[in-house]
Every structure is written in C-alpha cells, then in structure tokens.
Design a protein around this motif. Sequence first.
Motif, PDB file in Angstrom:
ATOM      1  N   VAL A  46       0.792  -1.023   0.066  1.00 35.91           N
ATOM      2  CA  VAL A  46      -0.428  -0.233   0.041  1.00 35.91           C
ATOM      3  C   VAL A  46       0.617   1.140   0.034  1.00 35.91           C
ATOM      4  N   THR A  47       0.780   1.850  -1.173  1.00 33.25           N
ATOM      5  CA  THR A  47       2.190   2.548  -1.190  1.00 33.25           C
ATOM      6  C   THR A  47       1.179   4.344  -0.818  1.00 33.25           C
ATOM      7  N   GLY A  48       0.163   3.967  -0.304  1.00 28.17           N
ATOM      8  CA  GLY A  48      -0.206   5.435   0.056  1.00 28.17           C
ATOM      9  C   GLY A  48      -1.750   5.311   0.124  1.00 28.17           C
ATOM     10  N   ARG A  49      -2.536   6.076   1.154  1.00 27.55           N
ATOM     11  CA  ARG A  49      -3.922   5.951   1.326  1.00 27.55           C
ATOM     12  C   ARG A  49      -4.520   7.857   1.662  1.00 27.55           C
ATOM     13  N   THR A  50      -5.585   7.803   1.472  1.00 28.15           N
ATOM     14  CA  THR A  50      -6.096   8.386   1.479  1.00 28.15           C
ATOM     15  C   THR A  50      -7.451   8.282   2.172  1.00 28.15           C
ATOM     16  N   PRO A  51      -7.490   8.957   3.388  1.00 28.93           N
ATOM     17  CA  PRO A  51      -9.388   8.816   4.062  1.00 28.93           C
ATOM     18  C   PRO A  51      -9.802   9.372   3.447  1.00 28.93           C
ATOM     19  N   ARG A  52     -10.942   8.393   3.551  1.00 28.91           N
ATOM     20  CA  ARG A  52     -12.846   9.910   2.740  1.00 28.91           C
ATOM     21  C   ARG A  52     -13.322  10.583   3.905  1.00 28.91           C
ATOM     22  N   GLU A  53     -12.947  12.257   3.514  1.00 26.05           N
ATOM     23  CA  GLU A  53     -13.578  12.967   3.724  1.00 26.05           C
ATOM     24  C   GLU A  53     -14.986  12.399   4.670  1.00 26.05           C
ATOM     25  N   SER A  54     -15.299  12.507   6.109  1.00 27.69           N
ATOM     26  CA  SER A  54     -16.169  12.418   6.469  1.00 27.69           C
ATOM     27  C   SER A  54     -17.684  13.476   6.772  1.00 27.69           C
ATOM     28  N   THR A  55     -18.396  13.050   6.118  1.00 29.71           N
ATOM     29  CA  THR A  55     -19.649  13.766   5.809  1.00 29.71           C
ATOM     30  C   THR A  55     -20.537  14.198   7.587  1.00 29.71           C
ATOM     31  N   GLY A  56     -19.912  13.108   8.255  1.00 31.07           N
ATOM     32  CA  GLY A  56     -20.967  13.543   9.420  1.00 31.07           C
ATOM     33  C   GLY A  56     -22.547  12.925   9.541  1.00 31.07           C
ATOM     34  N   ARG A  57     -22.489  11.948   9.034  1.00 35.65           N
ATOM     35  CA  ARG A  57     -23.473  11.079   8.624  1.00 35.65           C
ATOM     36  C   ARG A  57     -23.231   9.725   8.581  1.00 35.65           C
ATOM     37  N   PRO A  58     -24.591   8.644   9.202  1.00 34.42           N
ATOM     38  CA  PRO A  58     -23.502   7.070   9.760  1.00 34.42           C
ATOM     39  C   PRO A  58     -23.153   6.564   8.402  1.00 34.42           C
ATOM     40  N   GLU A  59     -22.140   5.576   8.319  1.00 33.00           N
ATOM     41  CA  GLU A  59     -22.102   5.031   7.249  1.00 33.00           C
ATOM     42  C   GLU A  59     -23.064   4.127   6.380  1.00 33.00           C
ATOM     43  N   LEU A  60     -23.302   4.630   5.197  1.00 32.67           N
ATOM     44  CA  LEU A  60     -24.125   3.138   4.746  1.00 32.67           C
ATOM     45  C   LEU A  60     -25.305   2.277   4.461  1.00 32.67           C
ATOM     46  N   THR A  61     -24.406   1.492   4.933  1.00 30.78           N
ATOM     47  CA  THR A  61     -24.556   0.382   5.314  1.00 30.78           C
ATOM     48  C   THR A  61     -24.881  -0.365   6.835  1.00 30.78           C
ATOM     49  N   GLU A  62     -24.635   0.653   7.478  1.00 31.41           N
ATOM     50  CA  GLU A  62     -24.622   0.603   8.598  1.00 31.41           C
ATOM     51  C   GLU A  62     -25.732   1.592   9.323  1.00 31.41           C
ATOM     52  N   ALA A  63     -25.639   2.317   8.198  1.00 33.47           N
ATOM     53  CA  ALA A  63     -27.568   3.071   8.804  1.00 33.47           C
ATOM     54  C   ALA A  63     -28.420   2.345   9.062  1.00 33.47           C
ATOM     55  N   ALA A  64     -29.831   2.990   9.870  1.00 36.55           N
ATOM     56  CA  ALA A  64     -30.508   2.599  10.897  1.00 36.55           C
ATOM     57  C   ALA A  64     -31.308   3.086  10.039  1.00 36.55           C
ATOM     58  N   ILE A  65     -31.828   4.005   9.143  1.00 43.41           N
ATOM     59  CA  ILE A  65     -32.188   4.228   7.958  1.00 43.41           C
ATOM     60  C   ILE A  65     -31.242   5.429   6.564  1.00 43.41           C
ATOM     61  N   VAL A  66     -32.286   4.996   5.687  1.00 41.51           N
ATOM     62  CA  VAL A  66     -31.208   5.213   4.338  1.00 41.51           C
ATOM     63  C   VAL A  66     -32.206   6.233   3.196  1.00 41.51           C
ATOM     64  N   VAL A  67     -31.463   6.899   3.273  1.00 40.23           N
ATOM     65  CA  VAL A  67     -32.359   8.077   1.766  1.00 40.23           C
ATOM     66  C   VAL A  67     -31.802   7.775   0.253  1.00 40.23           C
ATOM     67  N   SER A  68     -32.452   7.494  -0.012  1.00 42.49           N
ATOM     68  CA  SER A  68     -31.765   7.488  -1.370  1.00 42.49           C
ATOM     69  C   SER A  68     -32.404   8.676  -2.524  1.00 42.49           C
ATOM     70  N   GLY A  69     -31.788   8.921  -3.308  1.00 43.10           N
ATOM     71  CA  GLY A  69     -32.333   9.563  -4.799  1.00 43.10           C
ATOM     72  C   GLY A  69     -31.158   8.594  -6.525  1.00 43.10           C
ATOM     73  N   GLY A  70     -32.718   8.883  -6.970  1.00 45.44           N
ATOM     74  CA  GLY A  70     -31.757   8.743  -8.276  1.00 45.44           C
ATOM     75  C   GLY A  70     -32.152   9.804  -9.599  1.00 45.44           C
ATOM     76  N   ARG A  71     -32.099   9.008 -10.963  1.00 46.75           N
ATOM     77  CA  ARG A  71     -32.857  10.000 -11.814  1.00 46.75           C
ATOM     78  C   ARG A  71     -33.969  11.429 -11.738  1.00 46.75           C
ATOM     79  N   GLY A  72     -34.287  10.533 -10.628  1.00 46.39           N
ATOM     80  CA  GLY A  72     -35.438  12.718 -10.325  1.00 46.39           C
ATOM     81  C   GLY A  72     -34.958  13.107 -10.376  1.00 46.39           C
ATOM     82  N   VAL A  73     -33.722  12.754  -9.182  1.00 46.32           N
ATOM     83  CA  VAL A  73     -33.176  14.334  -8.628  1.00 46.32           C
ATOM     84  C   VAL A  73     -32.660  15.441  -9.718  1.00 46.32           C
ATOM     85  N   ASN A  74     -32.501  14.704 -10.553  1.00 47.47           N
ATOM     86  CA  ASN A  74     -32.493  15.697 -12.013  1.00 47.47           C
ATOM     87  C   ASN A  74     -30.615  16.708 -11.848  1.00 47.47           C
TER      88      ASN A  74
END
Lengths: 320, 261
Positions: free
Chosen positions: A183-211
């Motif tokens: 592993v020659t480099g590692r860039t941590p993800r910027e925290s959004t302050g929101r829960p981790e997607l796969t661990e969250a109790a509630i997920v709000v998603s947007g799709g094509r209609g968000v436009n």
Amino acid sequence: MAEVLVYVDHVDGAVRKPTLELLTLARRVGEPVAVALGAGAADTAAALAEHGAVKVLTHDAAEYADYLVVPKVDALQAAVAAVSPAAVLVPSSAEGKEIAARLALRIGSGIITDAVDLEAGDEGPVATQSVFAASFTTKSRVSKGTPVITVKPNSAAVEAAPAAGAVEALDVTFSAQATGTKVTGRTPRESTGRPELTEAAIVVSGGRGVNGAENFALIESLADSLGAAVGASRAAVDAGWYPHTNQVGQTGKSVSPQLYIASGISGAIQHRAGMQTSKTIVAINKDAEAPIFDLVDYGVVGDLFDVVPQLTEEIKVRKG
Amino acid sequence: MSLRIVVTVKYVPDATGDRHFADDLTVDRDDVDGLLSELDEYAVEQALQIAEDADDAEITVLTVGPEDAKDALRKALSMGADKAIHVEDDDLHGTDAIGTSLVLAKAIEKAGYDLVISGMASTDGTMGVVPALLAERLGVPQVTLLSEVSVEDGVVKGRRDGDAASEQLQASLPAVVSVTDQSGEARYPSFKGIMAAKKKPVQSWDLSDLDLEAEEVGLEGAWTAVDSAAARPARTAGTIVKDEGEGGKQLAEFLAGQKFI
C-alpha cells in the motif's frame, strides 16, 4: 462451550457496529473470542467485552497497514491454530470477504459469504443468505472443516452481554506472501458526519428523478432530519451527481436498514438487489407505474421537488 | 517478451430474467438466458487497454462452465481478446467457489500467465472471493478491487477505493488483479470484431487435462451445502397515495405511526 472466533473491524481501536452484531450471532454458536489487529488493537477490548467477548486476541505490526489483506490472513490463521474454534465469523466488507476466503482455503474449510442470519444447527452453524437480488432466501452450512462465515451489517441487534474480555497477545509469523502487495498511499475519505451507508438504521436515496448534482441537497436535508445515510441509484452515480461510494444496488452497496426512502428511483432490478431486504420501504416517484411501488409499505405518487421538502419540514416540526 | 494476460470470465443467468434454483438447489441455467457477466466485461476492457499499452501482449479468456458458456468467450473474443479456453466437464456441475478457484488456478498455470484479471464479482453468486482465492492458490500478489489499473516494467499499480480510504497499491508480476465497474466503460464489439472472433481459437479442456479428479469438484466435492432455497414472500401491498399538495405531510404521518419520527 466451543469458542467462536470473531474478526474485529475497527478504526484505531474504535470498534465498528457490524463487529458488535457479529458478537450477538457468535453467542448463539459458542463463546466469542475476538481477534483485533493493527494500531489500537488493544483499545477495542472494553467494547468487545461489554458485548460478550470472553477473550480478545491482539497483535499490532506495521504490516497490517502497509500491505494488502495477506498479513491479516496470517494472523487469523494463527488465531485459528491457537483456539481451534467451532467457527470463524468475519464482517462482510470487501476486505472481510477476501480475508475470510483466503483463510478458508488455507485451513481447508468451506466458506459462506454475506449471511443475513446465523443459528446453531446439528451439523454446525446454519447461515441464511438472501440471493438473486433478494428474491430467494437460502439456508446453507459449511460441510468441510471449520465454518468460515462472513455476515452482512444489520443482520443482528447489538446486545450488551458483559464478559471477561481478557486481552491476550496473539503470536503471528508473517508468510512469504504477506508483503506481496504494497500500500503505497492512503487517502482517508472525508467524513460527511452521516452514518456509514451499510450500517445506518435509515437510508434516504435519490435517483434519476433528482435530476442534477445540486439537487442532492434536498436528499441530504431529508437524510439529516432523520439522522440517515444518503444513497444513490446507479443512474444518479453514472450521471456524476453523487459519489460511487454511496451507490446502492448490485454493483454498489447492499443495505438492509429499518427504513429505506427511495426518491426519484424507478426500482430496476439493479437497484432492488441492494435494498430489497430493508424492513420498511417508502418511495416518492412521479410515475405511478414505477416498479419501486411494488415493494413499498408506503408510496407517494408525486413530484419529489414538492414532496421531499414538505416531508423534511414536517419531520423538523414534529421533532421540535 | 510477450505479456501473457489471462482474463477469467463467467457465464451467468441474465439478472433481468426470472432466476431460480434447480431441484438439486444449484442455480437453474436452463430456463433463463445466459450471458457474459456484466462485471467481467470491465475485466476484458482493462486487459485490452493494458495490452494496447504494452509492446507485445496476448489476452486469453478463460471460463469454467457448461457448453453454453462458449457464448461468454465469444463475446470477450469479439471485444478483442486473442484466444479462449473453455473448461467443461459434466463432473463440474455444482462446484462451489473454492472448487472453481481450484479449476481456474490449474487452467491458468497450464495456460501460462504474467497477469490474471477478473471482475469484482459474478452477477449471480456475487461472492467476490474468487480473485483472492486465485492469488492464494497461485502464490502471487493479490491486487484487487481496482478502479484504476496500469502495468509498467513488470509492476502493476492501481487504486482501490474502500469504505474508509482510497489506497494506492503496487505489486510485481505475476499477479492477480480484479477491477470494479468504476474502472472504465467496456467497449462494444465492432462488426469487424464479431467477424474476427469466429476465427479465433477456443480450446476445450476437461478435468483430466488439468490433472483433477471428479471428487475434487462438483456438488459432491463442495465444502459448503445448501439445505434449502425458498422464494422470498411477496411484500404485502402497501398504501399508495397521490400527492394533492399534502403528500409530504401524509408521508410524515406514516413515518410517525411507524415510530421513525
């Protein structure tokens, strides 16, 4: 009672929630013995003990951060040799599955990935899996060797079950393959302050209609009013409106929250594969014929640009 | 010296079809049309790009599967791969991921390789463990789940985007690589490519060609067992309302009733 190894996913000693869920499942099969590796490994002990770990095997070395996957396989193999467990449980992250697979092959054992439930059986642990885009449920078991099973997030409740959690140093000798991929480099993800997607109790998603990328602010506001994670359909990600790390679906994340809110998402098989096991599903879509409405507990046929802001406002009012 | 690239591909039931299980609880491959797993197209694409950048390279596509799996090889050949190997044997029916990795590894060694490229997962089993298993069996570096990959001077480099961090990886060849659907759109086969593919060599190997015994593979040789498979009960029909100006509030009322607010 037989011991069950639980591989600990942690960030500098902070144990991630899916590992605590694994301890709940491990207690159904035997006595949980946790294996924590890398920087901060010993700091995981208190949280693991509180949730049922009778022992915590720890080892720290630079190799865990500097090389990909194999050093962790070496360590887990050493733990299997030391404990002779009845099963090995690993969180179903991308890395977790790779570690589990190589371990299984080395110790001559079968592997089951992405279990959503686990129970004790006469012939060893029985894993429930959700397959074919969650249209089928299977029950499987490992028929050779020590069962190695990876478990998806949100598959069990986190339960307090205080145990000794005695910390013991694990003796690890790295294999010749351990330093193969650097592993020659590692860039941590910027925290959004929101829960981790796969661990969250509630997920709000947007799709094509968000436009448009700029309109995802609406989705984020709704998510924040509920303390939710933000997801996106493949169409929205491919259009460049939202990062791929937030993609829900066959080629993105698979989520199983208590509540899933789909906004402007038609519900193609690609997307359903990643969210169909959510407990409660809600959708907002202009098209009354959208297949997503076949899955919902509650659906609103309407323009998300009207419905989502009104919903967000109403939640804020109700929460005071 | 020529860079020998082996791309592993899988022939899978179309995900938009009505996929189900056969009586022996293996995936039913008769009732649903099959095709080259979409995620493997990305592996073929990256192999083609690496080959284009190399002075001299040869791409072999490899699959393990029934007779129809040749269709997946043809597709990869029409995209531009040079030749194909089809491992086919009745005793392979029901082989699990561990067994599949054994067959693939034997075939890769027999074919000769500098670089193995796989997709991130199949679209039917979706385990995503075969590349790691291949690296373990072949005893070479695992450079997996790359969104970006390049090969230069016998070294493979790539970017692996994880949940917590994005990592830059590096390993010496020979190595096993897997690529994600973020690695770059796969090209469509051209008419010329489709015509040329008909003339490209497809070798067929069976278990004896790989010095494997029937007991090592198939349903009997699997290290896992599926005891039951049941269709998920259809979700009970939910409440659908049309937004007449109060849709957001009505939805909030539902969420409050379910204790989400």
